[in-house]
Design a protein around this motif. Structure first.
Motif, PDB file in Angstrom:
ATOM      1  N   ILE A   8       0.841  -1.201   0.000  1.00 32.80           N
ATOM      2  CA  ILE A   8       0.000   0.000   0.000  1.00 32.80           C
ATOM      3  C   ILE A   8       0.875   1.250   0.000  1.00 32.80           C
ATOM      4  O   ILE A   8       0.614   2.206  -0.743  1.00 32.80           O
ATOM      5  CB  ILE A   8      -0.962  -0.006   1.209  1.00 32.80           C
ATOM      6  CG1 ILE A   8      -2.007  -1.101   1.026  1.00 32.80           C
ATOM      7  CG2 ILE A   8      -1.624   1.355   1.393  1.00 32.80           C
ATOM      8  CD1 ILE A   8      -2.875  -1.355   2.243  1.00 32.80           C
ATOM      9  N   GLU A   9       1.931   1.240   0.804  1.00 33.83           N
ATOM     10  CA  GLU A   9       2.846   2.379   0.859  1.00 33.83           C
ATOM     11  C   GLU A   9       3.531   2.587  -0.496  1.00 33.83           C
ATOM     12  O   GLU A   9       3.647   3.714  -0.976  1.00 33.83           O
ATOM     13  CB  GLU A   9       3.889   2.147   1.951  1.00 33.83           C
ATOM     14  CG  GLU A   9       4.840   3.310   2.141  1.00 33.83           C
ATOM     15  CD  GLU A   9       5.860   3.053   3.238  1.00 33.83           C
ATOM     16  OE1 GLU A   9       6.905   3.727   3.211  1.00 33.83           O
ATOM     17  OE2 GLU A   9       5.620   2.194   4.099  1.00 33.83           O
ATOM     18  N   LEU A  10       3.969   1.505  -1.119  1.00 32.23           N
ATOM     19  CA  LEU A  10       4.611   1.596  -2.427  1.00 32.23           C
ATOM     20  C   LEU A  10       3.634   2.114  -3.478  1.00 32.23           C
ATOM     21  O   LEU A  10       3.979   2.960  -4.294  1.00 32.23           O
ATOM     22  CB  LEU A  10       5.152   0.224  -2.846  1.00 32.23           C
ATOM     23  CG  LEU A  10       5.875   0.163  -4.180  1.00 32.23           C
ATOM     24  CD1 LEU A  10       7.098   1.077  -4.176  1.00 32.23           C
ATOM     25  CD2 LEU A  10       6.276  -1.270  -4.496  1.00 32.23           C
ATOM     26  N   LYS A  11       2.400   1.633  -3.433  1.00 30.37           N
ATOM     27  CA  LYS A  11       1.362   2.090  -4.366  1.00 30.37           C
ATOM     28  C   LYS A  11       1.133   3.588  -4.218  1.00 30.37           C
ATOM     29  O   LYS A  11       1.041   4.320  -5.209  1.00 30.37           O
ATOM     30  CB  LYS A  11       0.064   1.326  -4.114  1.00 30.37           C
ATOM     31  CG  LYS A  11      -1.094   1.788  -4.950  1.00 30.37           C
ATOM     32  CD  LYS A  11      -2.364   1.085  -4.515  1.00 30.37           C
ATOM     33  CE  LYS A  11      -3.563   1.890  -4.947  1.00 30.37           C
ATOM     34  NZ  LYS A  11      -4.788   1.489  -4.288  1.00 30.37           N
ATOM     35  N   ASP A  12       1.053   4.063  -2.989  1.00 32.30           N
ATOM     36  CA  ASP A  12       0.845   5.487  -2.734  1.00 32.30           C
ATOM     37  C   ASP A  12       2.001   6.321  -3.282  1.00 32.30           C
ATOM     38  O   ASP A  12       1.782   7.373  -3.897  1.00 32.30           O
ATOM     39  CB  ASP A  12       0.666   5.754  -1.243  1.00 32.30           C
ATOM     40  CG  ASP A  12      -0.637   5.184  -0.699  1.00 32.30           C
ATOM     41  OD1 ASP A  12      -1.558   4.915  -1.499  1.00 32.30           O
ATOM     42  OD2 ASP A  12      -0.725   5.005   0.539  1.00 32.30           O
ATOM     43  N   LYS A  13       3.221   5.843  -3.096  1.00 33.83           N
ATOM     44  CA  LYS A  13       4.390   6.570  -3.605  1.00 33.83           C
ATOM     45  C   LYS A  13       4.380   6.612  -5.128  1.00 33.83           C
ATOM     46  O   LYS A  13       4.709   7.635  -5.729  1.00 33.83           O
ATOM     47  CB  LYS A  13       5.676   5.917  -3.110  1.00 33.83           C
ATOM     48  CG  LYS A  13       5.962   6.163  -1.650  1.00 33.83           C
ATOM     49  CD  LYS A  13       7.255   5.501  -1.223  1.00 33.83           C
ATOM     50  CE  LYS A  13       7.562   5.721   0.239  1.00 33.83           C
ATOM     51  NZ  LYS A  13       8.820   5.092   0.643  1.00 33.83           N
ATOM     52  N   ILE A  14       4.003   5.516  -5.754  1.00 30.42           N
ATOM     53  CA  ILE A  14       3.944   5.465  -7.220  1.00 30.42           C
ATOM     54  C   ILE A  14       2.904   6.441  -7.738  1.00 30.42           C
ATOM     55  O   ILE A  14       3.150   7.180  -8.703  1.00 30.42           O
ATOM     56  CB  ILE A  14       3.657   4.031  -7.699  1.00 30.42           C
ATOM     57  CG1 ILE A  14       4.871   3.144  -7.427  1.00 30.42           C
ATOM     58  CG2 ILE A  14       3.291   4.007  -9.181  1.00 30.42           C
ATOM     59  CD1 ILE A  14       4.636   1.675  -7.645  1.00 30.42           C
ATOM     60  N   LEU A  15       1.734   6.487  -7.110  1.00 28.13           N
ATOM     61  CA  LEU A  15       0.678   7.394  -7.548  1.00 28.13           C
ATOM     62  C   LEU A  15       1.093   8.858  -7.383  1.00 28.13           C
ATOM     63  O   LEU A  15       0.810   9.690  -8.257  1.00 28.13           O
ATOM     64  CB  LEU A  15      -0.615   7.115  -6.781  1.00 28.13           C
ATOM     65  CG  LEU A  15      -1.297   5.785  -7.130  1.00 28.13           C
ATOM     66  CD1 LEU A  15      -2.498   5.558  -6.219  1.00 28.13           C
ATOM     67  CD2 LEU A  15      -1.702   5.745  -8.581  1.00 28.13           C
ATOM     68  N   LEU A  18       3.454   9.632 -10.226  1.00 31.07           N
ATOM     69  CA  LEU A  18       2.751   9.789 -11.507  1.00 31.07           C
ATOM     70  C   LEU A  18       2.050  11.145 -11.598  1.00 31.07           C
ATOM     71  O   LEU A  18       2.024  11.764 -12.668  1.00 31.07           O
ATOM     72  CB  LEU A  18       1.735   8.655 -11.685  1.00 31.07           C
ATOM     73  CG  LEU A  18       2.321   7.290 -12.014  1.00 31.07           C
ATOM     74  CD1 LEU A  18       1.235   6.222 -11.986  1.00 31.07           C
ATOM     75  CD2 LEU A  18       3.004   7.304 -13.362  1.00 31.07           C
ATOM     76  N   GLU A  19       1.489  11.615 -10.488  1.00 20.79           N
ATOM     77  CA  GLU A  19       0.850  12.925 -10.471  1.00 20.79           C
ATOM     78  C   GLU A  19       1.871  14.028 -10.754  1.00 20.79           C
ATOM     79  O   GLU A  19       1.591  14.967 -11.512  1.00 20.79           O
ATOM     80  CB  GLU A  19       0.162  13.172  -9.131  1.00 20.79           C
ATOM     81  CG  GLU A  19      -1.079  12.338  -8.932  1.00 20.79           C
ATOM     82  CD  GLU A  19      -1.674  12.490  -7.534  1.00 20.79           C
ATOM     83  OE1 GLU A  19      -1.236  13.381  -6.776  1.00 20.79           O
ATOM     84  OE2 GLU A  19      -2.579  11.707  -7.208  1.00 20.79           O
ATOM     85  N   LYS A  20       3.063  13.919 -10.162  1.00 18.32           N
ATOM     86  CA  LYS A  20       4.113  14.915 -10.388  1.00 18.32           C
ATOM     87  C   LYS A  20       4.567  14.914 -11.841  1.00 18.32           C
ATOM     88  O   LYS A  20       4.778  15.973 -12.442  1.00 18.32           O
ATOM     89  CB  LYS A  20       5.304  14.654  -9.472  1.00 18.32           C
ATOM     90  CG  LYS A  20       5.053  15.003  -8.034  1.00 18.32           C
ATOM     91  CD  LYS A  20       6.272  14.755  -7.177  1.00 18.32           C
ATOM     92  CE  LYS A  20       6.005  15.082  -5.730  1.00 18.32           C
ATOM     93  NZ  LYS A  20       7.187  14.841  -4.884  1.00 18.32           N
ATOM     94  N   VAL A  21       4.718  13.732 -12.418  1.00 14.13           N
ATOM     95  CA  VAL A  21       5.129  13.616 -13.817  1.00 14.13           C
ATOM     96  C   VAL A  21       4.083  14.257 -14.720  1.00 14.13           C
ATOM     97  O   VAL A  21       4.423  14.979 -15.658  1.00 14.13           O
ATOM     98  CB  VAL A  21       5.360  12.142 -14.211  1.00 14.13           C
ATOM     99  CG1 VAL A  21       5.489  11.978 -15.705  1.00 14.13           C
ATOM    100  CG2 VAL A  21       6.590  11.604 -13.503  1.00 14.13           C
ATOM    101  N   TYR A  22       2.810  14.019 -14.440  1.00 16.74           N
ATOM    102  CA  TYR A  22       1.732  14.596 -15.237  1.00 16.74           C
ATOM    103  C   TYR A  22       1.762  16.126 -15.168  1.00 16.74           C
ATOM    104  O   TYR A  22       1.656  16.800 -16.194  1.00 16.74           O
ATOM    105  CB  TYR A  22       0.378  14.068 -14.750  1.00 16.74           C
ATOM    106  CG  TYR A  22      -0.793  14.653 -15.487  1.00 16.74           C
ATOM    107  CD1 TYR A  22      -1.099  14.246 -16.776  1.00 16.74           C
ATOM    108  CD2 TYR A  22      -1.579  15.635 -14.901  1.00 16.74           C
ATOM    109  CE1 TYR A  22      -2.171  14.793 -17.455  1.00 16.74           C
ATOM    110  CE2 TYR A  22      -2.652  16.187 -15.568  1.00 16.74           C
ATOM    111  CZ  TYR A  22      -2.954  15.765 -16.851  1.00 16.74           C
ATOM    112  OH  TYR A  22      -4.000  16.326 -17.524  1.00 16.74           O
TER     113      TYR A  22
END
Length: 50
Positions: A8-15, A18-22
């Protein structure tokens, strides 16, 4: 910390990443005054970021 918590922590970091990249992509396209290519349904569409 359990495996599920780590996932869950890894998923949150990935999301968050992705928001920053967008956001950076939109800023870059605005600065270069170029179109953004996206897929809407079955069609490829070019839009100008605003």
């Amino acid at each position: 910390m359990t495996t599920k918590d780590k996932q869950i922590e890894l998923k949150d970091k990935i999301l968050i990443g992705l928001e920053k990249v967008y956001e950076r992509l939109i800023e870059f396209k605005k600065a270069k005054n170029s179109k953004l290519v996206i897929i809407r349904g079955d069609k490829i569409v070019k839009i100008k970021p605003e």
